[in-house]
Scaffold this motif. Structure first.
Motif, PDB file in Angstrom:
ATOM      1  N   SER A 352       0.832  -1.218   0.000  1.00 35.80           N
ATOM      2  CA  SER A 352       0.000   0.000   0.000  1.00 35.80           C
ATOM      3  C   SER A 352       0.859   1.259   0.000  1.00 35.80           C
ATOM      4  O   SER A 352       0.674   2.168   0.817  1.00 35.80           O
ATOM      5  N   TYR A 353       1.808   1.322  -0.935  1.00 33.79           N
ATOM      6  CA  TYR A 353       2.555   2.549  -1.183  1.00 33.79           C
ATOM      7  C   TYR A 353       1.845   3.311  -2.308  1.00 33.79           C
ATOM      8  O   TYR A 353       1.892   2.883  -3.459  1.00 33.79           O
ATOM      9  N   SER A 354       1.228   4.405  -1.998  1.00 32.56           N
ATOM     10  CA  SER A 354       0.631   5.250  -3.042  1.00 32.56           C
ATOM     11  C   SER A 354       1.705   6.229  -3.519  1.00 32.56           C
ATOM     12  O   SER A 354       1.628   7.441  -3.299  1.00 32.56           O
ATOM     13  N   ILE A 355       2.726   5.707  -4.187  1.00 27.50           N
ATOM     14  CA  ILE A 355       3.985   6.439  -4.313  1.00 27.50           C
ATOM     15  C   ILE A 355       3.852   7.716  -5.121  1.00 27.50           C
ATOM     16  O   ILE A 355       4.485   8.730  -4.794  1.00 27.50           O
ATOM     17  N   TRP A 356       3.040   7.748  -6.153  1.00 25.87           N
ATOM     18  CA  TRP A 356       2.885   8.978  -6.941  1.00 25.87           C
ATOM     19  C   TRP A 356       2.393  10.119  -6.063  1.00 25.87           C
ATOM     20  O   TRP A 356       2.728  11.283  -6.289  1.00 25.87           O
ATOM     21  N   ASP A 357       1.625   9.780  -5.046  1.00 25.31           N
ATOM     22  CA  ASP A 357       1.161  10.779  -4.091  1.00 25.31           C
ATOM     23  C   ASP A 357       2.181  10.993  -2.976  1.00 25.31           C
ATOM     24  O   ASP A 357       2.580  12.118  -2.678  1.00 25.31           O
ATOM     25  N   THR A 358       2.597   9.902  -2.350  1.00 25.32           N
ATOM     26  CA  THR A 358       3.282  10.002  -1.061  1.00 25.32           C
ATOM     27  C   THR A 358       4.763  10.348  -1.155  1.00 25.32           C
ATOM     28  O   THR A 358       5.362  10.722  -0.145  1.00 25.32           O
ATOM     29  N   PHE A 359       5.372  10.233  -2.336  1.00 20.06           N
ATOM     30  CA  PHE A 359       6.788  10.592  -2.435  1.00 20.06           C
ATOM     31  C   PHE A 359       6.987  12.081  -2.170  1.00 20.06           C
ATOM     32  O   PHE A 359       8.079  12.518  -1.821  1.00 20.06           O
ATOM     33  N   ARG A 360       5.943  12.862  -2.288  1.00 17.71           N
ATOM     34  CA  ARG A 360       6.057  14.321  -2.204  1.00 17.71           C
ATOM     35  C   ARG A 360       6.299  14.802  -0.767  1.00 17.71           C
ATOM     36  O   ARG A 360       7.140  15.673  -0.538  1.00 17.71           O
ATOM     37  N   ALA A 361       5.556  14.270   0.199  1.00 14.63           N
ATOM     38  CA  ALA A 361       5.717  14.733   1.586  1.00 14.63           C
ATOM     39  C   ALA A 361       5.492  13.635   2.615  1.00 14.63           C
ATOM     40  O   ALA A 361       6.116  13.642   3.665  1.00 14.63           O
ATOM     41  N   GLU A 362       4.609  12.701   2.325  1.00 11.85           N
ATOM     42  CA  GLU A 362       4.318  11.638   3.294  1.00 11.85           C
ATOM     43  C   GLU A 362       5.566  10.835   3.644  1.00 11.85           C
ATOM     44  O   GLU A 362       5.846  10.578   4.827  1.00 11.85           O
ATOM     45  N   ASN A 363       6.332  10.443   2.637  1.00  8.44           N
ATOM     46  CA  ASN A 363       7.535   9.667   2.929  1.00  8.44           C
ATOM     47  C   ASN A 363       8.526  10.483   3.742  1.00  8.44           C
ATOM     48  O   ASN A 363       9.189   9.974   4.651  1.00  8.44           O
ATOM     49  N   ASN A 589      -6.743  19.253  -3.814  1.00 11.33           N
ATOM     50  CA  ASN A 589      -7.122  17.869  -3.514  1.00 11.33           C
ATOM     51  C   ASN A 589      -6.435  16.864  -4.425  1.00 11.33           C
ATOM     52  O   ASN A 589      -6.684  15.663  -4.324  1.00 11.33           O
ATOM     53  N   ASN A 590      -5.558  17.344  -5.301  1.00 14.80           N
ATOM     54  CA  ASN A 590      -4.745  16.439  -6.106  1.00 14.80           C
ATOM     55  C   ASN A 590      -3.277  16.852  -5.976  1.00 14.80           C
ATOM     56  O   ASN A 590      -2.940  18.034  -6.000  1.00 14.80           O
ATOM     57  N   GLU A 591      -2.413  15.873  -5.868  1.00 19.76           N
ATOM     58  CA  GLU A 591      -1.052  16.089  -5.401  1.00 19.76           C
ATOM     59  C   GLU A 591      -0.148  16.941  -6.282  1.00 19.76           C
ATOM     60  O   GLU A 591       0.772  17.596  -5.751  1.00 19.76           O
ATOM     61  N   PRO A 592      -0.283  16.990  -7.599  1.00 20.67           N
ATOM     62  CA  PRO A 592       0.658  17.807  -8.381  1.00 20.67           C
ATOM     63  C   PRO A 592       0.697  19.274  -7.970  1.00 20.67           C
ATOM     64  O   PRO A 592       1.674  19.968  -8.247  1.00 20.67           O
ATOM     65  N   SER A 593      -0.340  19.755  -7.285  1.00 21.87           N
ATOM     66  CA  SER A 593      -0.365  21.152  -6.855  1.00 21.87           C
ATOM     67  C   SER A 593       0.209  21.366  -5.453  1.00 21.87           C
ATOM     68  O   SER A 593       0.287  22.506  -4.996  1.00 21.87           O
ATOM     69  N   HIS A 594       0.599  20.310  -4.771  1.00 19.70           N
ATOM     70  CA  HIS A 594       0.922  20.456  -3.352  1.00 19.70           C
ATOM     71  C   HIS A 594       2.107  21.364  -3.064  1.00 19.70           C
ATOM     72  O   HIS A 594       2.148  21.998  -2.015  1.00 19.70           O
ATOM     73  N   HIS A 595       3.054  21.448  -3.966  1.00 23.78           N
ATOM     74  CA  HIS A 595       4.227  22.277  -3.683  1.00 23.78           C
ATOM     75  C   HIS A 595       4.088  23.704  -4.202  1.00 23.78           C
ATOM     76  O   HIS A 595       4.942  24.552  -3.933  1.00 23.78           O
ATOM     77  N   TYR A 596       3.022  23.994  -4.926  1.00 19.64           N
ATOM     78  CA  TYR A 596       2.947  25.271  -5.624  1.00 19.64           C
ATOM     79  C   TYR A 596       2.925  26.462  -4.682  1.00 19.64           C
ATOM     80  O   TYR A 596       3.487  27.520  -4.981  1.00 19.64           O
ATOM     81  N   GLY A 597       2.264  26.348  -3.548  1.00 16.89           N
ATOM     82  CA  GLY A 597       2.219  27.457  -2.618  1.00 16.89           C
ATOM     83  C   GLY A 597       3.590  27.870  -2.112  1.00 16.89           C
ATOM     84  O   GLY A 597       3.792  29.027  -1.706  1.00 16.89           O
ATOM     85  N   TYR A 598       4.527  26.954  -2.143  1.00 19.05           N
ATOM     86  CA  TYR A 598       5.874  27.210  -1.623  1.00 19.05           C
ATOM     87  C   TYR A 598       6.847  27.741  -2.679  1.00 19.05           C
ATOM     88  O   TYR A 598       7.994  28.039  -2.353  1.00 19.05           O
ATOM     89  N   LEU A 599       6.410  27.884  -3.922  1.00 11.94           N
ATOM     90  CA  LEU A 599       7.351  28.193  -4.992  1.00 11.94           C
ATOM     91  C   LEU A 599       7.830  29.638  -4.992  1.00 11.94           C
ATOM     92  O   LEU A 599       8.899  29.942  -5.531  1.00 11.94           O
ATOM     93  N   TYR A 600       7.069  30.543  -4.397  1.00  6.00           N
ATOM     94  CA  TYR A 600       7.541  31.928  -4.327  1.00  6.00           C
ATOM     95  C   TYR A 600       8.820  32.047  -3.508  1.00  6.00           C
ATOM     96  O   TYR A 600       9.553  33.035  -3.636  1.00  6.00           O
ATOM     97  N   ASP A 601       9.092  31.061  -2.666  1.00  6.04           N
ATOM     98  CA  ASP A 601      10.360  31.059  -1.925  1.00  6.04           C
ATOM     99  C   ASP A 601      11.563  31.075  -2.859  1.00  6.04           C
ATOM    100  O   ASP A 601      12.616  31.638  -2.533  1.00  6.04           O
ATOM    101  N   PHE A 602      11.412  30.417  -4.018  1.00  5.87           N
ATOM    102  CA  PHE A 602      12.538  30.284  -4.945  1.00  5.87           C
ATOM    103  C   PHE A 602      12.803  31.567  -5.737  1.00  5.87           C
ATOM    104  O   PHE A 602      13.853  31.695  -6.363  1.00  5.87           O
ATOM    105  N   SER A 603      11.857  32.475  -5.718  1.00  3.76           N
ATOM    106  CA  SER A 603      11.927  33.587  -6.671  1.00  3.76           C
ATOM    107  C   SER A 603      11.849  34.955  -6.011  1.00  3.76           C
ATOM    108  O   SER A 603      11.489  35.936  -6.664  1.00  3.76           O
TER     109      SER A 603
END
Length: 739
Positions: A352-363, A589-603
């Motif tokens: 039960s590794y939902s890896i496409w989702d969980t590699f982002r932050a859960e792991n 509610n879908n994982e590809p957007s999970h990091h987007y709020g943090y991207l202004y840190d890079f710029s």
């Protein structure tokens, strides 16, 4: 006849109090802040995709009330339902996945009722109690009669207690299989035991293996002797019916209490019985519940929060509960059934590794909250590679070919980066190298559509073209644009493994290939765009996985600086992000957007990150049944909240870097497994004071919006001063390109 003690009766009266009143009281321990009903209802935030599991962290079998027949896209419990049709030992990990090897029990009075529709009984949430260590509910059996049902559990076993009305015969139904499915059950009255198996795998059509030996075995033991027991649906004439058994018990002058313990296994009936003997050796419901309570507190006590409302505190601890459920244990005291070669092996296993989702932050969260599990979890993936030929994307429990890329590479790279050594590192290299270099069988003759049935293992679909063209063409492979971007990130992960092992040429090769994502950048609209095999731009909506160009343009987690440069600099990058959010493209509610709020840190605009992550947290999470956007995806949604509450997020999880957001509370700390404590303090924090005015790490000024894994593990103190207006803290920092 066993009768409840006076203490038990008094405890039952307390338990019968409403959930609302229990939650309103001041919880005494960390576990009391967990509300497993969060995420089970459909409402403004969620759609009801979690289940109120009674189980330990990473438990092999989860126990839940069943209000509907679960299947792919339907879970077994929904808060809006009004009836219960069973109490279930389930292995369904998420709403979009199927169950396998499950078993269901249901108390009854009156005539034998074998179908879910016949046997269902009404209930009221006012008489329902849900905690990680215990679930109870009062079922309305008609004619003024009630059945009081209780559950607790261990890692592989469940313990149930059913109290029937006075002067009323009671019955416990055991469903081994549903209509149309095979299954077997046997009754042994002398030992008060019913045994059987359920070979159903709802996702069997998604993987390449038939798994002829797969079965979910169970042993059901009763404390009381049967008055009568029998099977149903077992003869050929009833093959289209459900199959199971039931045990009936004589009425009592007082209330009749029947105690049941259930052992589960994927090895054999004998192993299920051995699991019971190991985990529930005596008939003592309260002792089992207390042990489970202590197990959860040992984990949850590692999180401390100050300055949170009761609802926010409930959200935090429930998120931790969700994050500690997966991957699930799949081994049984030194042995495990492998769904990759259909045989039994010695060793430790997880599934039960939902890896496409969980590699982002859960792991990444597990490396902090459960580091003792990480080596075993990586070893399990490597065993899957050894037994099936590849590390899986989404084992449930075997290959399912769900989602894209090979993000097990990220889990392996993160383990290397964070210094885990309890797995075969050379075998890990072979596994990630195969992911990166070997196309799946029939790569150029298949489209590799999402959930395409009965295909070989998909691995990196379209890898043949990726190696030849530097991208995957949309006219040859489904989901090609998304796969190109995510494969580029996985190449970066493989490069990090090569570097850690001293394989310098491989490191350089994969680092360079990780820039393939740049081949899809379309300067005409400033977004990524799919390409066809002749090098032309594909249509705007071609080649994406659960998203579009707006959702995927910032997907290469390893090189945000490179994306910034492609866009023409920080101003253009920030303007494009502004468009992304203003246009409603950030679907949390879908994982590809999970990091987007943090991207202004890079710029250079970290204040926008600080405001945005607060906004998302407030909109998407709450301490109520509708307080999670349904599908938690095996802890990823919850891990995002936990990190955001701390004021951090692992945008590139395999890098060991954590980008800084805006901490939700005045103080939050993690008690680490190494005995140290990582603490985040936010002076003047409030719902209005979301902006960081200044920051220190261990008393020294912090001018960059990033800290490292080593900072956390050293037991550091991260100290912020918050305010109501943006400041220029960390505005001068810019991310550096990978080369």
């Amino acid at each position: 006849m066993h009768r409840p003690s006076i203490l038990r009766v008094l405890a039952s009266l307390v338990i019968l109090g409403s959930t609302a009143s229990m939650l309103a009281a001041s919880p005494a321990e960390s576990i009391d802040w967990v509300n497993p009903l969060i995420g089970t209802a459909k409402g403004k935030i969620g759609y009801g995709g979690t289940m109120p599991f009674v189980t330990p962290p990473f438990g092999m079998t989860d126990w839940t009330p069943q209000t509907r027949q679960n299947k792919i896209s339907v879970v077994s419990y929904n808060y809006d339902d009004k009836t219960v049709s069973g109490f279930m030992g389930t292995h369904q990990p998420a709403i979009w996945m199927g169950d396998y090897g499950y078993v269901t029990l249901m108390p009854e009075i009156g005539d034998v009722k074998t179908t879910p529709e016949e046997r269902k009984l009404p209930f009221n949430h006012a008489h329902e109690v849900s905690h990680p260590d215990f679930y109870s509910v009062v079922l309305d059996a008609g004619d003024g009669k009630q059945i009081f049902s209780e559950m607790t559990a261990t890692e592989r076993c469940g313990y149930m207690r059913f109290t029937f009305p006075a002067d009323t015969a009671g019955r416990i139904l055991i469903e081994a299989s549903r209509p149309g499915h095979a299954g077997y059950v046997s009754v042994d009255e002398a030992s008060h035991e019913i045994t059987g198996y359920n070979p159903d795998r709802m996702d069997a059509h998604l993987g390449p293996a038939a798994l002829k030996n797969f079965k979910g075995y169970f042993v059901v033991q009763f404390r009381q002797a049967f008055q009568k027991a029998d099977t149903y649906g077992m003869d050929d004439a009833q093959a289209g019916h459900a199959r199971g058994a039931y045990a009936s018990f004589a009425p009592s002058k007082g209330k009749l209490t029947v105690e049941v313990r259930v052992g589960t296994s994927f090895i054999s009936v004998d192993q299920a019985r051995a699991n019971l003997k190991e985990e529930i050796p005596e008939w003592n419901f309260e002792k089992v519940r207390l042990a489970l309570r202590q197990t959860w507190n040992a984990k949850l006590d590692r999180i401390e929060v100050q300055g949170a409302s009761d609802e926010a505190r409930r959200t935090v601890y429930t998120a931790a509960y969700h994050a500690l459920l997966y991957p699930r244990v799949f081994s049984e005291y030194g042995r495990y059934y492998s769904a990759f070669d259909d045989t039994i092996h010695n060793g430790e296993s997880y599934t039960s590794y939902s890896i496409w989702d969980t590699f982002r932050a859960e792991n990444s969260m597990l490396t902090l909250l459960a580091p003792e599990r990480v080596d075993g979890m990586i070893t399990a993936l490597l065993q899957d590679y050894r037994e099936g030929g590849w590390m899986p994307k989404w084992p449930n429990p075997g290959y399912t070919n769900i989602m894209i890329a090979t993000h097990a590479d990220s889990l392996v790279a993160e383990a290397f980066r964070k210094g885990f050594h309890g797995f075969d590192r050379e075998l890990a290299w072979k596994a990630v190298y195969k992911d990166a270099m070997t196309p799946p069988d029939g790569d150029t003759t298949r489209r590799w559509a999402d959930r395409e049935p009965h295909t070989p293992y998909e691995a990196r679909a379209g890898l043949t073209y990726y190696k030849e063209l530097g991208y995957i063409p949309t006219d040859k492979t489904a989901e090609a644009a998304s796969s190109t971007l995510e494969d580029s990130y996985d190449d970066w992960c493989v490069a990090q493994v090569a570097k850690a092992l001293g394989k310098e040429k491989d490191y350089e090769f994969f680092l360079h290939r990780s820039l393939n994502y740049r081949n899809l950048y379309n300067p005409a609209d400033g977004l990524m765009r799919g390409k066809t095999s002749d090098g032309k731009w594909a249509s705007e909506d071609a080649g994406w996985t659960e998203g579009n160009a707006w959702v995927y343009t910032w997907a290469p987690l390893h090189d945000e600086a490179g994306i910034l440069n492609l866009m023409g600099g920080a101003s253009a990058y920030n303007a494009k992000l502004d468009q992304h959010f203003a246009g409603g493209h950030n679907v949390h509610n879908n994982e590809p957007s999970h990091h987007y709020g943090y991207l202004y840190d890079f710029s250079g605009e970290p204040w926008k990150t600080q405001a945005k992550v607060r906004e998302i947290a407030a909109a998407e999470y709450a301490g109520q049944p509708v307080g999670l956007d349904g599908d938690d995806d095996c802890g990823q949604m919850s891990a995002w909240y936990l990190f955001t509450a701390l004021g951090l997020y692992p945008v590139n999880p395999a890098s060991g870097d954590y980008m800084i957001g805006s901490p939700l509370f005045s103080r939050m700390s993690l008690r680490l497994a190494n005995g140290k404590r990582f603490t985040v303090i936010a002076d003047n924090n409030s719902s209005a004071n979301v902006y960081i005015q200044s920051a220190t790490l261990n008393g020294k000024p912090l001018s960059n919006p990033v800290i490292r894994y080593e900072d956390i593990m050293a037991g550091s103190t991260l100290h912020f001063v918050m305010g109501p207006k943006p400041s220029h803290w960390a505005a001068e920092w810019r991310a550096k390109a990978i080369q």
